[in-house]
Design a protein around this motif. Sequence first.
Motif, PDB file in Angstrom:
ATOM      1  N   PRO A 196       0.822  -1.219   0.000  1.00  0.00           N
ATOM      2  CA  PRO A 196       0.000   0.000   0.000  1.00  0.00           C
ATOM      3  C   PRO A 196       0.856   1.268   0.000  1.00  0.00           C
ATOM      4  O   PRO A 196       2.086   1.200   0.047  1.00  0.00           O
ATOM      5  CB  PRO A 196      -0.756  -0.115   1.325  1.00  0.00           C
ATOM      6  N   TRP A 197       0.185   2.392  -0.047  1.00  0.00           N
ATOM      7  CA  TRP A 197       0.844   3.683   0.205  1.00  0.00           C
ATOM      8  C   TRP A 197       0.756   3.943   1.699  1.00  0.00           C
ATOM      9  O   TRP A 197      -0.305   3.731   2.304  1.00  0.00           O
ATOM     10  CB  TRP A 197       0.145   4.802  -0.573  1.00  0.00           C
ATOM     11  N   TYR A 198       1.830   4.367   2.277  1.00  0.00           N
ATOM     12  CA  TYR A 198       1.845   4.619   3.716  1.00  0.00           C
ATOM     13  C   TYR A 198       1.970   6.112   4.034  1.00  0.00           C
ATOM     14  O   TYR A 198       2.708   6.832   3.337  1.00  0.00           O
ATOM     15  CB  TYR A 198       3.044   3.922   4.373  1.00  0.00           C
ATOM     16  N   VAL A 199       1.262   6.509   5.082  1.00  0.00           N
ATOM     17  CA  VAL A 199       1.572   7.783   5.731  1.00  0.00           C
ATOM     18  C   VAL A 199       2.475   7.414   6.909  1.00  0.00           C
ATOM     19  O   VAL A 199       2.118   6.549   7.717  1.00  0.00           O
ATOM     20  CB  VAL A 199       0.298   8.491   6.241  1.00  0.00           C
ATOM     21  N   VAL A 200       3.643   8.025   6.969  1.00  0.00           N
ATOM     22  CA  VAL A 200       4.579   7.779   8.076  1.00  0.00           C
ATOM     23  C   VAL A 200       4.731   9.089   8.849  1.00  0.00           C
ATOM     24  O   VAL A 200       5.086  10.121   8.261  1.00  0.00           O
ATOM     25  CB  VAL A 200       5.963   7.313   7.552  1.00  0.00           C
ATOM     26  N   LEU A 201       4.414   9.040  10.126  1.00  0.00           N
ATOM     27  CA  LEU A 201       4.598  10.224  10.972  1.00  0.00           C
ATOM     28  C   LEU A 201       5.903  10.074  11.737  1.00  0.00           C
ATOM     29  O   LEU A 201       6.260   8.969  12.176  1.00  0.00           O
ATOM     30  CB  LEU A 201       3.422  10.386  11.939  1.00  0.00           C
ATOM     31  N   VAL A 202       6.604  11.180  11.872  1.00  0.00           N
ATOM     32  CA  VAL A 202       7.940  11.164  12.492  1.00  0.00           C
ATOM     33  C   VAL A 202       7.917  12.048  13.751  1.00  0.00           C
ATOM     34  O   VAL A 202       8.256  13.225  13.693  1.00  0.00           O
ATOM     35  CB  VAL A 202       9.009  11.700  11.500  1.00  0.00           C
ATOM     36  N   PRO A 203       7.494  11.478  14.896  1.00  0.00           N
ATOM     37  CA  PRO A 203       7.518  12.268  16.124  1.00  0.00           C
ATOM     38  C   PRO A 203       8.940  12.763  16.400  1.00  0.00           C
ATOM     39  O   PRO A 203       9.904  12.031  16.154  1.00  0.00           O
ATOM     40  CB  PRO A 203       7.052  11.272  17.195  1.00  0.00           C
ATOM     41  N   GLN A 204       9.057  13.973  16.859  1.00  0.00           N
ATOM     42  CA  GLN A 204      10.389  14.593  16.984  1.00  0.00           C
ATOM     43  C   GLN A 204      11.115  14.143  18.255  1.00  0.00           C
ATOM     44  O   GLN A 204      11.537  14.950  19.076  1.00  0.00           O
ATOM     45  CB  GLN A 204      10.260  16.113  16.914  1.00  0.00           C
ATOM     46  N   VAL A 205      11.213  12.807  18.411  1.00  0.00           N
ATOM     47  CA  VAL A 205      11.980  12.232  19.514  1.00  0.00           C
ATOM     48  C   VAL A 205      12.782  11.069  18.951  1.00  0.00           C
ATOM     49  O   VAL A 205      12.330  10.397  18.029  1.00  0.00           O
ATOM     50  CB  VAL A 205      11.078  11.686  20.657  1.00  0.00           C
ATOM     51  N   SER A 206      13.985  10.871  19.494  1.00  0.00           N
ATOM     52  CA  SER A 206      14.800   9.754  19.058  1.00  0.00           C
ATOM     53  C   SER A 206      14.668   8.670  20.128  1.00  0.00           C
ATOM     54  O   SER A 206      14.967   8.901  21.295  1.00  0.00           O
ATOM     55  CB  SER A 206      16.244  10.233  18.926  1.00  0.00           C
ATOM     56  N   VAL A 207      14.182   7.480  19.729  1.00  0.00           N
ATOM     57  CA  VAL A 207      13.982   6.404  20.702  1.00  0.00           C
ATOM     58  C   VAL A 207      15.191   5.476  20.650  1.00  0.00           C
ATOM     59  O   VAL A 207      15.571   5.011  19.571  1.00  0.00           O
ATOM     60  CB  VAL A 207      12.681   5.621  20.387  1.00  0.00           C
ATOM     61  N   SER A 208      15.765   5.191  21.816  1.00  0.00           N
ATOM     62  CA  SER A 208      16.889   4.255  21.854  1.00  0.00           C
ATOM     63  C   SER A 208      16.339   2.828  21.895  1.00  0.00           C
ATOM     64  O   SER A 208      15.583   2.458  22.798  1.00  0.00           O
ATOM     65  CB  SER A 208      17.748   4.551  23.091  1.00  0.00           C
ATOM     66  N   THR A 209      16.748   2.020  20.905  1.00  0.00           N
ATOM     67  CA  THR A 209      16.284   0.633  20.815  1.00  0.00           C
ATOM     68  C   THR A 209      16.683  -0.135  22.079  1.00  0.00           C
ATOM     69  O   THR A 209      15.879  -0.885  22.645  1.00  0.00           O
ATOM     70  CB  THR A 209      16.891  -0.034  19.559  1.00  0.00           C
ATOM     71  N   ALA A 210      17.918   0.077  22.531  1.00  0.00           N
ATOM     72  CA  ALA A 210      18.411  -0.638  23.718  1.00  0.00           C
ATOM     73  C   ALA A 210      17.560  -0.296  24.948  1.00  0.00           C
ATOM     74  O   ALA A 210      17.252  -1.173  25.765  1.00  0.00           O
ATOM     75  CB  ALA A 210      19.867  -0.280  23.959  1.00  0.00           C
ATOM     76  N   GLU A 211      17.157   0.951  25.052  1.00  0.00           N
ATOM     77  CA  GLU A 211      16.353   1.391  26.208  1.00  0.00           C
ATOM     78  C   GLU A 211      14.978   0.690  26.223  1.00  0.00           C
ATOM     79  O   GLU A 211      14.534   0.216  27.268  1.00  0.00           O
ATOM     80  CB  GLU A 211      16.190   2.911  26.094  1.00  0.00           C
ATOM     81  N   ILE A 212      14.366   0.572  25.065  1.00  0.00           N
ATOM     82  CA  ILE A 212      13.042  -0.081  25.010  1.00  0.00           C
ATOM     83  C   ILE A 212      13.183  -1.567  25.336  1.00  0.00           C
ATOM     84  O   ILE A 212      12.405  -2.141  26.105  1.00  0.00           O
ATOM     85  CB  ILE A 212      12.378   0.126  23.622  1.00  0.00           C
ATOM     86  N   PHE A 213      14.233  -2.200  24.769  1.00  0.00           N
ATOM     87  CA  PHE A 213      14.402  -3.640  25.006  1.00  0.00           C
ATOM     88  C   PHE A 213      14.804  -3.953  26.450  1.00  0.00           C
ATOM     89  O   PHE A 213      14.713  -5.105  26.866  1.00  0.00           O
ATOM     90  CB  PHE A 213      15.399  -4.249  24.016  1.00  0.00           C
ATOM     91  N   SER A 214      15.244  -2.953  27.186  1.00  0.00           N
ATOM     92  CA  SER A 214      15.598  -3.246  28.585  1.00  0.00           C
ATOM     93  C   SER A 214      14.499  -2.807  29.560  1.00  0.00           C
ATOM     94  O   SER A 214      14.675  -2.937  30.769  1.00  0.00           O
ATOM     95  CB  SER A 214      16.935  -2.591  28.934  1.00  0.00           C
ATOM     96  N   ASP A 215      13.370  -2.332  29.054  1.00  0.00           N
ATOM     97  CA  ASP A 215      12.291  -1.889  29.941  1.00  0.00           C
ATOM     98  C   ASP A 215      11.642  -3.107  30.605  1.00  0.00           C
ATOM     99  O   ASP A 215      11.218  -4.052  29.923  1.00  0.00           O
ATOM    100  CB  ASP A 215      11.243  -1.111  29.121  1.00  0.00           C
ATOM    101  N   PRO A 216      11.545  -3.109  31.965  1.00  0.00           N
ATOM    102  CA  PRO A 216      10.971  -4.269  32.655  1.00  0.00           C
ATOM    103  C   PRO A 216       9.505  -4.530  32.273  1.00  0.00           C
ATOM    104  O   PRO A 216       9.024  -5.660  32.404  1.00  0.00           O
ATOM    105  CB  PRO A 216      11.064  -3.902  34.146  1.00  0.00           C
ATOM    106  N   LEU A 217       8.820  -3.507  31.766  1.00  0.00           N
ATOM    107  CA  LEU A 217       7.397  -3.696  31.437  1.00  0.00           C
ATOM    108  C   LEU A 217       7.165  -4.310  30.050  1.00  0.00           C
ATOM    109  O   LEU A 217       6.029  -4.595  29.670  1.00  0.00           O
ATOM    110  CB  LEU A 217       6.660  -2.354  31.516  1.00  0.00           C
ATOM    111  N   LEU A 218       8.259  -4.525  29.286  1.00  0.00           N
ATOM    112  CA  LEU A 218       8.094  -5.082  27.938  1.00  0.00           C
ATOM    113  C   LEU A 218       7.529  -6.505  27.996  1.00  0.00           C
ATOM    114  O   LEU A 218       7.990  -7.326  28.799  1.00  0.00           O
ATOM    115  CB  LEU A 218       9.475  -5.093  27.261  1.00  0.00           C
ATOM    116  N   THR A 219       6.540  -6.785  27.161  1.00  0.00           N
ATOM    117  CA  THR A 219       5.986  -8.147  27.057  1.00  0.00           C
ATOM    118  C   THR A 219       6.956  -8.994  26.244  1.00  0.00           C
ATOM    119  O   THR A 219       7.290  -8.640  25.118  1.00  0.00           O
ATOM    120  CB  THR A 219       4.630  -8.099  26.302  1.00  0.00           C
ATOM    121  N   ARG A 220       7.414 -10.106  26.830  1.00  0.00           N
ATOM    122  CA  ARG A 220       8.440 -10.910  26.145  1.00  0.00           C
ATOM    123  C   ARG A 220       8.009 -12.359  25.965  1.00  0.00           C
ATOM    124  O   ARG A 220       8.847 -13.234  25.824  1.00  0.00           O
ATOM    125  CB  ARG A 220       9.732 -10.907  26.973  1.00  0.00           C
TER     126      ARG A 220
END
Length: 283
Positions: A165-189
């Motif tokens: 398809p054609w996508y609309v991609v929104l770019v929130p003006q924040v840089s998310v660290s991948t390592a930070e998300i993967f180390s969050d204790p609340l992540l469903t694994r």
Amino acid sequence: MTATTLTLPSPAKLNLMLHILGRREDGYHELQTLFQFLDYGDELTFAVRDDGVIQLHTEFEGVPHDSNLIVRAAKKLQAQSGCSLGIDIWIDKILPMGGGIGGGSSNAATTLLGLNHLWQLGWDHDRLATLGLTLGADVPVFVRGHAAFAEGVGEKLTPEYPEEPWYVVLVPQVSVSTAEIFSDPLLTRNSPPIKVRPVPKGNSRNDCLPVVARRYPEVRNALNLLGKFTEAKLTGTGSCVFGGFPSKAEADKVSALLTETLTGFVAKGSNVSMLHRKLQSLL
Ligand SMILES: C[C@](O)(CO)[C@H](O)COP(=O)(O)OP(=O)(O)OC[C@H]1O[C@@H](n2ccc(N)nc2=O)[C@H](O)[C@@H]1O
Ligand SMILES: Nc1ncnc2c1ncn2[C@@H]1O[C@H](COP(=O)(O)OP(=O)(O)OP(=O)(O)O)[C@@H](O)[C@H]1O
């Protein structure tokens, strides 16, 4: 005679779904994810030099020259192939960093494929993907260049053929660290593995979304706004949010409304990366 300069695209990717199955001993996560490319990305220009020097001429804010994935990819390939040639590199960077659309990984893959061509190394995709994996979990899919269902940490790839398809991609003006998300204790694994292909409908969630939305109000806002028009999803660990539309006209209409207040773009989904289409045209 082979050319000594080359300009190649470095496309973005989306994760159309992303399930986290578990965490390995080394801290990396076992995933199942569906990758598709966008006909949208950076552009790299390469010029061979014969003194062995690897020089990236474009400066990146916050990324030292030798840490740049482009330079790291070039140096690894040079060392492992024993090639005595060097390279000058320029990049027209439009992909956001820390956006979850794979900018750094894609740049690394474009560098590997571009130098393999210019230095006439004759490496196949298996060998380049193996080297690429040492630079980042997302590099192999960009090296192979086909939409894929990925398992392991993202390196076990099975080609897939999702709709484009054609996508609309929104770019929130924040840089998310991948390592930070993967180390969050609340992540469903503990998502159960999907065992049939193609991925059955109803499995399009991204397990990172609750954690990213909780930490970043800008991402929450983008999901809410795009969600008024279509199913709004998170790619990778964010920050980018996307939704599909059947035509460019519809995507453009929604994008025009949303980009009054948010940054974003419209791009076509593609199962064959524009990098590989360009390389094919050179042969
Ligand atoms: C989330 C995705 O973007 C989905 O496409 C990728 O899996 C991330 O790929 P990437 O940016 O190439 O990631 P890498 O540079 O290899 O890893 C960044 C960090 O994310 C975490 N990480 C990454 C991939 C993975 N399967 N499990 C992880 O836990 C690790 O802490 C790692 O230190
Ligand atoms: N050539 C490059 N382009 C972008 N980022 C780079 C590059 N080289 C090194 N980096 C570093 O890598 C980090 C992650 O960049 P990248 O754009 O790949 O993130 P991302 O969009 O979240 O990717 P992914 O979806 O693979 O997680 C950046 O914040 C930056 O510090």
